[in-house]
Design a protein around this motif. Structure first.
Motif, mmCIF file in Angstrom:
data_model
loop_
_atom_site.group_PDB
_atom_site.id
_atom_site.type_symbol
_atom_site.label_atom_id
_atom_site.label_comp_id
_atom_site.label_asym_id
_atom_site.label_seq_id
_atom_site.Cartn_x
_atom_site.Cartn_y
_atom_site.Cartn_z
ATOM 1 N N TYR A 35 0.798 -1.229 0.000
ATOM 2 C CA TYR A 35 0.000 0.000 0.000
ATOM 3 C C TYR A 35 0.832 1.280 0.000
ATOM 4 C CZ TYR A 35 0.125 0.428 5.241
ATOM 5 O OH TYR A 35 0.458 0.571 6.551
ATOM 6 N N ARG A 36 2.148 1.160 0.122
ATOM 7 C CA ARG A 36 2.986 2.357 0.071
ATOM 8 C C ARG A 36 2.978 3.048 -1.286
ATOM 9 N NH1 ARG A 36 8.308 -0.206 2.751
ATOM 10 N NH2 ARG A 36 7.561 -1.937 1.447
ATOM 11 N N ILE A 37 2.506 2.356 -2.329
ATOM 12 C CA ILE A 37 2.466 2.998 -3.647
ATOM 13 C C ILE A 37 1.512 4.190 -3.680
ATOM 14 C CG2 ILE A 37 3.107 0.905 -4.897
ATOM 15 C CD1 ILE A 37 0.138 0.663 -5.753
ATOM 16 N N TRP A 38 0.593 4.262 -2.710
ATOM 17 C CA TRP A 38 -0.403 5.336 -2.693
ATOM 18 C C TRP A 38 0.060 6.566 -1.911
ATOM 19 C CZ3 TRP A 38 -4.120 4.553 -6.057
ATOM 20 C CH2 TRP A 38 -4.502 3.247 -6.365
ATOM 21 N N ARG A 39 1.250 6.515 -1.332
ATOM 22 C CA ARG A 39 1.710 7.569 -0.412
ATOM 23 C C ARG A 39 1.492 8.975 -0.945
ATOM 24 N NH1 ARG A 39 7.899 7.926 -0.357
ATOM 25 N NH2 ARG A 39 7.302 8.758 -2.415
ATOM 26 N N LEU A 151 8.892 -3.983 -14.975
ATOM 27 C CA LEU A 151 9.113 -2.562 -14.715
ATOM 28 C C LEU A 151 9.001 -1.720 -15.979
ATOM 29 C CD1 LEU A 151 12.029 -3.053 -12.198
ATOM 30 C CD2 LEU A 151 9.768 -2.126 -11.650
ATOM 31 N N GLU A 152 9.284 -2.296 -17.130
ATOM 32 C CA GLU A 152 9.099 -1.574 -18.393
ATOM 33 C C GLU A 152 7.640 -1.248 -18.637
ATOM 34 O OE1 GLU A 152 10.825 -3.722 -21.606
ATOM 35 O OE2 GLU A 152 12.893 -3.447 -20.902
ATOM 36 N N ARG A 153 6.748 -2.088 -18.139
ATOM 37 C CA ARG A 153 5.315 -1.831 -18.293
ATOM 38 C C ARG A 153 4.784 -0.934 -17.178
ATOM 39 N NH1 ARG A 153 5.822 -7.337 -19.885
ATOM 40 N NH2 ARG A 153 5.299 -8.125 -17.798
ATOM 41 N N TRP A 154 5.446 -0.976 -16.040
ATOM 42 C CA TRP A 154 5.010 -0.174 -14.898
ATOM 43 C C TRP A 154 5.316 1.308 -15.049
ATOM 44 C CZ3 TRP A 154 6.287 -2.486 -9.423
ATOM 45 C CH2 TRP A 154 5.503 -3.629 -9.202
ATOM 46 N N ARG A 160 12.504 5.248 -15.447
ATOM 47 C CA ARG A 160 13.351 4.073 -15.210
ATOM 48 C C ARG A 160 14.837 4.420 -15.366
ATOM 49 N NH1 ARG A 160 10.068 1.983 -19.171
ATOM 50 N NH2 ARG A 160 11.909 1.415 -20.398
ATOM 51 N N ARG A 161 15.293 5.328 -14.527
ATOM 52 C CA ARG A 161 16.695 5.747 -14.569
ATOM 53 C C ARG A 161 17.436 5.146 -13.375
ATOM 54 N NH1 ARG A 161 14.357 10.564 -14.028
ATOM 55 N NH2 ARG A 161 15.764 10.950 -12.237
ATOM 56 N N ALA A 162 18.676 4.751 -13.619
ATOM 57 C CA ALA A 162 19.479 4.169 -12.554
ATOM 58 C C ALA A 162 19.740 5.161 -11.427
ATOM 59 C CB ALA A 162 20.803 3.655 -13.117
ATOM 60 N N ASP A 163 19.702 6.466 -11.748
ATOM 61 C CA ASP A 163 19.948 7.477 -10.718
ATOM 62 C C ASP A 163 18.661 7.912 -10.011
ATOM 63 O OD1 ASP A 163 18.829 8.858 -12.837
ATOM 64 O OD2 ASP A 163 20.179 10.585 -12.682
ATOM 65 N N ASN A 164 17.550 7.280 -10.351
ATOM 66 C CA ASN A 164 16.275 7.588 -9.699
ATOM 67 C C ASN A 164 16.103 6.641 -8.510
ATOM 68 O OD1 ASN A 164 13.662 8.035 -8.883
ATOM 69 N ND2 ASN A 164 12.733 7.702 -10.885
ATOM 70 N N ALA A 165 16.368 7.158 -7.317
ATOM 71 C CA ALA A 165 16.304 6.311 -6.126
ATOM 72 C C ALA A 165 14.919 5.710 -5.924
ATOM 73 C CB ALA A 165 16.719 7.118 -4.897
ATOM 74 N N ASP A 166 13.870 6.471 -6.273
ATOM 75 C CA ASP A 166 12.515 5.947 -6.122
ATOM 76 C C ASP A 166 12.303 4.715 -6.999
ATOM 77 O OD1 ASP A 166 11.964 7.931 -4.336
ATOM 78 O OD2 ASP A 166 10.812 9.171 -5.728
ATOM 79 N N ILE A 168 14.535 2.567 -7.999
ATOM 80 C CA ILE A 168 15.244 1.438 -7.394
ATOM 81 C C ILE A 168 14.437 0.886 -6.222
ATOM 82 C CG2 ILE A 168 17.367 0.702 -6.263
ATOM 83 C CD1 ILE A 168 17.599 1.481 -9.275
ATOM 84 N N GLY A 169 13.841 1.773 -5.441
ATOM 85 C CA GLY A 169 13.028 1.328 -4.314
ATOM 86 C C GLY A 169 11.836 0.507 -4.748
ATOM 87 N N TYR A 170 11.162 0.934 -5.806
ATOM 88 C CA TYR A 170 9.997 0.169 -6.262
ATOM 89 C C TYR A 170 10.412 -1.147 -6.907
ATOM 90 C CZ TYR A 170 7.074 4.078 -4.999
ATOM 91 O OH TYR A 170 6.423 5.037 -4.275
ATOM 92 N N ARG A 171 11.598 -1.188 -7.491
ATOM 93 C CA ARG A 171 12.112 -2.469 -7.972
ATOM 94 C C ARG A 171 12.266 -3.441 -6.798
ATOM 95 N NH1 ARG A 171 15.271 -4.803 -11.974
ATOM 96 N NH2 ARG A 171 15.598 -2.859 -13.142
ATOM 97 N N LEU A 172 12.829 -2.945 -5.700
ATOM 98 C CA LEU A 172 13.002 -3.797 -4.532
ATOM 99 C C LEU A 172 11.664 -4.250 -3.966
ATOM 100 C CD1 LEU A 172 15.911 -1.866 -2.783
ATOM 101 C CD2 LEU A 172 16.064 -4.044 -3.997
#
Length: 263
Positions: A35-39, A151-154, A160-166, A168-172
């Motif tokens: 549910y954190r996706i709605w933050r 993630l390509e569809r998401w 989808r940048r390697a320097d985008n910390a968000d 990377i977090g959603y990938r995890l």
């Protein structure tokens, strides 16, 4: 953190209250998320609405349960959570499989649902072969083995940048979803078709989709909007499958405008 044992499983959820005369919005998240996706949507609504978020079974901090997961499990879990709080006439905002759960809840328990906000979803999503292939892949090799394709569809390419910390977090978040919960929900989606029941819904509805959604594209969401009597349809430019993450301000405004028109 808040937990409740419902239908034999512990469901993680969060309630944010509002004045008694304000409507409650329930947020149901997508496959492979919690549910954190709605933050970033929620922070724009606190105080104006009562908020209920939850992790469906097999996701986030909710238990998976021992039996194979079905769509009825997901629907019944949400119904039990609403009954737990004696909540009625709620507005259900569901994304992807969350949108299928919302459709199923409105058909099965119309006493609970005042209106539907169906984000990036469909009455039927994908094919049996597609879901079977995904289940096999993650069961044998783990979710990380196919996370790039998901993630390509998401998300849009810009996100989808390697320097985008968000990002990377959603990938995890995706890759750490329990395999049993993810695979079980894949099977639930595979086995669900709400064409007939959603065509019979009698509830105010808006169908929303990111224009670059690669999972449930505008063509599918538009078909859903045409299927549900009187449903509205709105696209969100520059967002893919998760506009709550890529375009939270726009989505929050869409939700507020829709709720503001309800009787």
């Amino acid at each position: 953190m808040q937990f409740a044992r419902l239908n034999g499983v512990v469901i993680h959820h969060q309630v944010i209250g509002a004045a008694p005369d304000r409507p409650m919005i329930v947020f149901a998240n997508s496959l492979g998320t919690d549910y954190r996706i709605w933050r970033d949507v929620i922070v724009r609504m606190v105080g104006d609405f009562g908020i209920l978020m939850y992790d469906k079974r097999g996701h986030g901090l909710s238990e998976t349960g021992g039996a194979p997961i079905t769509m009825d499990h997901h629907i019944d879990d949400l119904a039990a959570l609403l009954d737990h709080f004696n909540a009625r006439n709620v507005i259900v905002c569901g994304l992807s499989v969350g949108g299928m759960i919302a459709q199923g809840l409105a058909a099965k328990r119309p006493d609970l649902v005042r209106a539907l906000i169906l984000c990036d979803t469909g009455h039927k999503i994908g094919t049996a072969d597609m879901w079977d292939a995904r289940i096999s892949a993650i069961t044998e090799q783990g979710i990380a083995s196919i996370s790039d394709a998901i993630l390509e569809r998401w998300f849009t390419k810009e996100y989808r940048r390697a320097d985008n910390a968000d990002f990377i977090g959603y990938r995890l978040m995706l890759e750490r979803t329990p395999v049993a919960g993810y695979a079980g929900t894949c099977a639930a989606i595979r086995d669900s078709d709400f064409t007939d029941s959603s065509a019979a819904l009698d509830v105010p509805t808006i169908c929303v989709v990111g224009t670059e959604d690669g999972s449930t594209p505008p063509s599918l969401v538009g078909e859903l909007a045409r299927l549900i009597p009187g449903a509205m349809y709105q696209e969100i430019p520059g967002a893919a499958h998760l506009p709550c993450i890529e375009a939270p301000v726009v989505l929050a405004d869409v939700i507020k405008a829709f709720v503001g028109k309800l009787d």
